[in-house]
Scaffold this motif. Structure first.
Motif, PDB file in Angstrom:
ATOM      1  N   LEU A 154      21.601   7.275  16.752  1.00 19.87           N
ATOM      2  CA  LEU A 154      21.394   6.021  16.019  1.00 19.87           C
ATOM      3  C   LEU A 154      19.888   5.760  15.949  1.00 19.87           C
ATOM      4  O   LEU A 154      19.357   4.794  16.503  1.00 19.87           O
ATOM      5  CB  LEU A 154      22.134   4.866  16.705  1.00 19.87           C
ATOM      6  N   HIS A 155      19.201   6.648  15.236  1.00 19.30           N
ATOM      7  CA  HIS A 155      17.746   6.632  15.181  1.00 19.30           C
ATOM      8  C   HIS A 155      17.228   5.429  14.396  1.00 19.30           C
ATOM      9  O   HIS A 155      17.940   4.836  13.572  1.00 19.30           O
ATOM     10  CB  HIS A 155      17.233   7.911  14.519  1.00 19.30           C
ATOM     11  N   ASP A 156      15.969   5.081  14.651  1.00 21.76           N
ATOM     12  CA  ASP A 156      15.296   4.034  13.884  1.00 21.76           C
ATOM     13  C   ASP A 156      14.561   4.668  12.714  1.00 21.76           C
ATOM     14  O   ASP A 156      13.787   5.623  12.902  1.00 21.76           O
ATOM     15  CB  ASP A 156      14.289   3.280  14.757  1.00 21.76           C
ATOM     16  N   ARG A 157      14.795   4.135  11.516  1.00 17.59           N
ATOM     17  CA  ARG A 157      14.102   4.603  10.319  1.00 17.59           C
ATOM     18  C   ARG A 157      13.582   3.396   9.547  1.00 17.59           C
ATOM     19  O   ARG A 157      14.369   2.536   9.134  1.00 17.59           O
ATOM     20  CB  ARG A 157      15.037   5.404   9.402  1.00 17.59           C
ATOM     21  N   LEU A 158      12.266   3.332   9.356  1.00 22.06           N
ATOM     22  CA  LEU A 158      11.659   2.270   8.572  1.00 22.06           C
ATOM     23  C   LEU A 158      10.962   2.878   7.367  1.00 22.06           C
ATOM     24  O   LEU A 158      10.116   3.769   7.500  1.00 22.06           O
ATOM     25  CB  LEU A 158      10.653   1.470   9.406  1.00 22.06           C
ATOM     26  N   LEU A 159      11.314   2.402   6.186  1.00 24.47           N
ATOM     27  CA  LEU A 159      10.770   2.926   4.934  1.00 24.47           C
ATOM     28  C   LEU A 159       9.827   1.919   4.301  1.00 24.47           C
ATOM     29  O   LEU A 159      10.183   0.754   4.102  1.00 24.47           O
ATOM     30  CB  LEU A 159      11.908   3.232   3.955  1.00 24.47           C
ATOM     31  N   TYR A 160       8.620   2.380   3.980  1.00 26.98           N
ATOM     32  CA  TYR A 160       7.654   1.599   3.199  1.00 26.98           C
ATOM     33  C   TYR A 160       7.729   2.113   1.765  1.00 26.98           C
ATOM     34  O   TYR A 160       7.591   3.315   1.521  1.00 26.98           O
ATOM     35  CB  TYR A 160       6.235   1.810   3.696  1.00 26.98           C
ATOM     36  N   GLU A 161       7.931   1.216   0.811  1.00 24.21           N
ATOM     37  CA  GLU A 161       7.943   1.591  -0.606  1.00 24.21           C
ATOM     38  C   GLU A 161       6.926   0.763  -1.373  1.00 24.21           C
ATOM     39  O   GLU A 161       6.806  -0.452  -1.160  1.00 24.21           O
ATOM     40  CB  GLU A 161       9.335   1.394  -1.211  1.00 24.21           C
ATOM     41  N   LEU A 162       6.218   1.426  -2.275  1.00 23.80           N
ATOM     42  CA  LEU A 162       5.189   0.775  -3.073  1.00 23.80           C
ATOM     43  C   LEU A 162       5.788   0.281  -4.376  1.00 23.80           C
ATOM     44  O   LEU A 162       6.444   1.038  -5.103  1.00 23.80           O
ATOM     45  CB  LEU A 162       4.075   1.781  -3.363  1.00 23.80           C
ATOM     46  N   ASP A 163       5.569  -1.014  -4.690  1.00 23.51           N
ATOM     47  CA  ASP A 163       6.103  -1.533  -5.943  1.00 23.51           C
ATOM     48  C   ASP A 163       5.073  -1.398  -7.063  1.00 23.51           C
ATOM     49  O   ASP A 163       3.962  -0.890  -6.857  1.00 23.51           O
ATOM     50  CB  ASP A 163       6.572  -2.991  -5.796  1.00 23.51           C
ATOM     51  N   GLY A 164       5.438  -1.842  -8.264  1.00 27.46           N
ATOM     52  CA  GLY A 164       4.570  -1.682  -9.428  1.00 27.46           C
ATOM     53  C   GLY A 164       3.296  -2.490  -9.360  1.00 27.46           C
ATOM     54  O   GLY A 164       2.358  -2.238 -10.138  1.00 27.46           O
TER      55      GLY A 164
END
Length: 217
Positions: free
Chosen positions: A196-206
């Motif tokens: 049950l790993h930790d995953r954090l995603l950063y996404e760049l918007d327009g």
């Protein structure tokens, strides 16, 4: 008969750290710098090693390990031969992914984005900071091209060593230089117990803003 190789029972139960939205930086570059510094402090092997994944115009993927040489305010920098297989794929399809894996810290970072060549001045500056032997090596290797045997490389190395022997500074070959990957997605992965790993995603918007969300492992 030898016992067949068994892989399905090989597993590690990760338990060193946790990763929360509240604890990370809002800027993925700052968060990456923090993790890189922790990897350096922990003296993990090859902390700057990263898998560079590229694809041809037809979408056929290829991956290899290269070294991160600079973290800029807008991207990740590495250097290579422009005439190599990855160089040709990046020309056809200027989008790539990077993967860092630090097993000792139970961490992984994945980066995806557009890629472009750095300026000639930046490539020159880095090239001239390298050991002279590495500079000669950049001239001596027709990277990714078939060669009959190792003596081809050794012969070329001797020829270029002699050619530049009288020069204080070896010139950078035009076929060698740097790339900058400008990320659009950066994911930080921290191993946890029971997969049950930790995953954090950063996404760049327009608008150039980063947004963080948690992903299921």
């Amino acid at each position: 008969m030898e016992k067949p190789l068994s892989l399905h029972d090989i597993r590690i139960n990760y338990s060193l750290k946790e990763l929360t939205v509240e604890a990370v930086s809002q800027d993925p570059f700052q968060q990456f710098e923090t993790w890189m510094q922790e990897a350096l402090t922990a003296k993990v092997e090859e902390p700057t090693a990263m898998t560079l994944s590229t694809a041809s115009a037809q979408g056929k993927p290829s991956a290899r390990v290269v070294l991160l040489k600079a973290l800029e305010k807008d991207g990740f920098v590495f250097y290579t031969n422009y005439e190599s297989r990855k160089g040709h794929q990046l020309l056809e399809n200027p989008y790539a992914a990077l993967t860092f894996f630090w097993p000792a810290l139970e961490r992984q970072v994945r980066v995806e984005g557009q890629i472009e060549r750095v300026t000639a001045a930046v490539s020159d500056a880095y090239f001239h900071s390298r050991p002279r032997g590495s500079q000669i090596g950049a001239w001596s290797s027709p990277q990714s091209q078939p060669i009959s045997d190792r003596t081809v490389l050794e012969t070329l190395e001797k020829e270029y060593t002699a050619k530049f022997n009288e020069l204080d500074m070896v010139p950078r070959p035009e076929h060698w230089g740097g790339y900058l990957l400008r990320p659009e997605r950066v994911e930080f992965w921290q191993g946890r117990q029971n997969r049950l790993h930790d995953r954090l995603l950063y996404e760049l918007d327009g608008n150039g803003n980063w947004h963080i969300q948690r992903l299921a492992p």
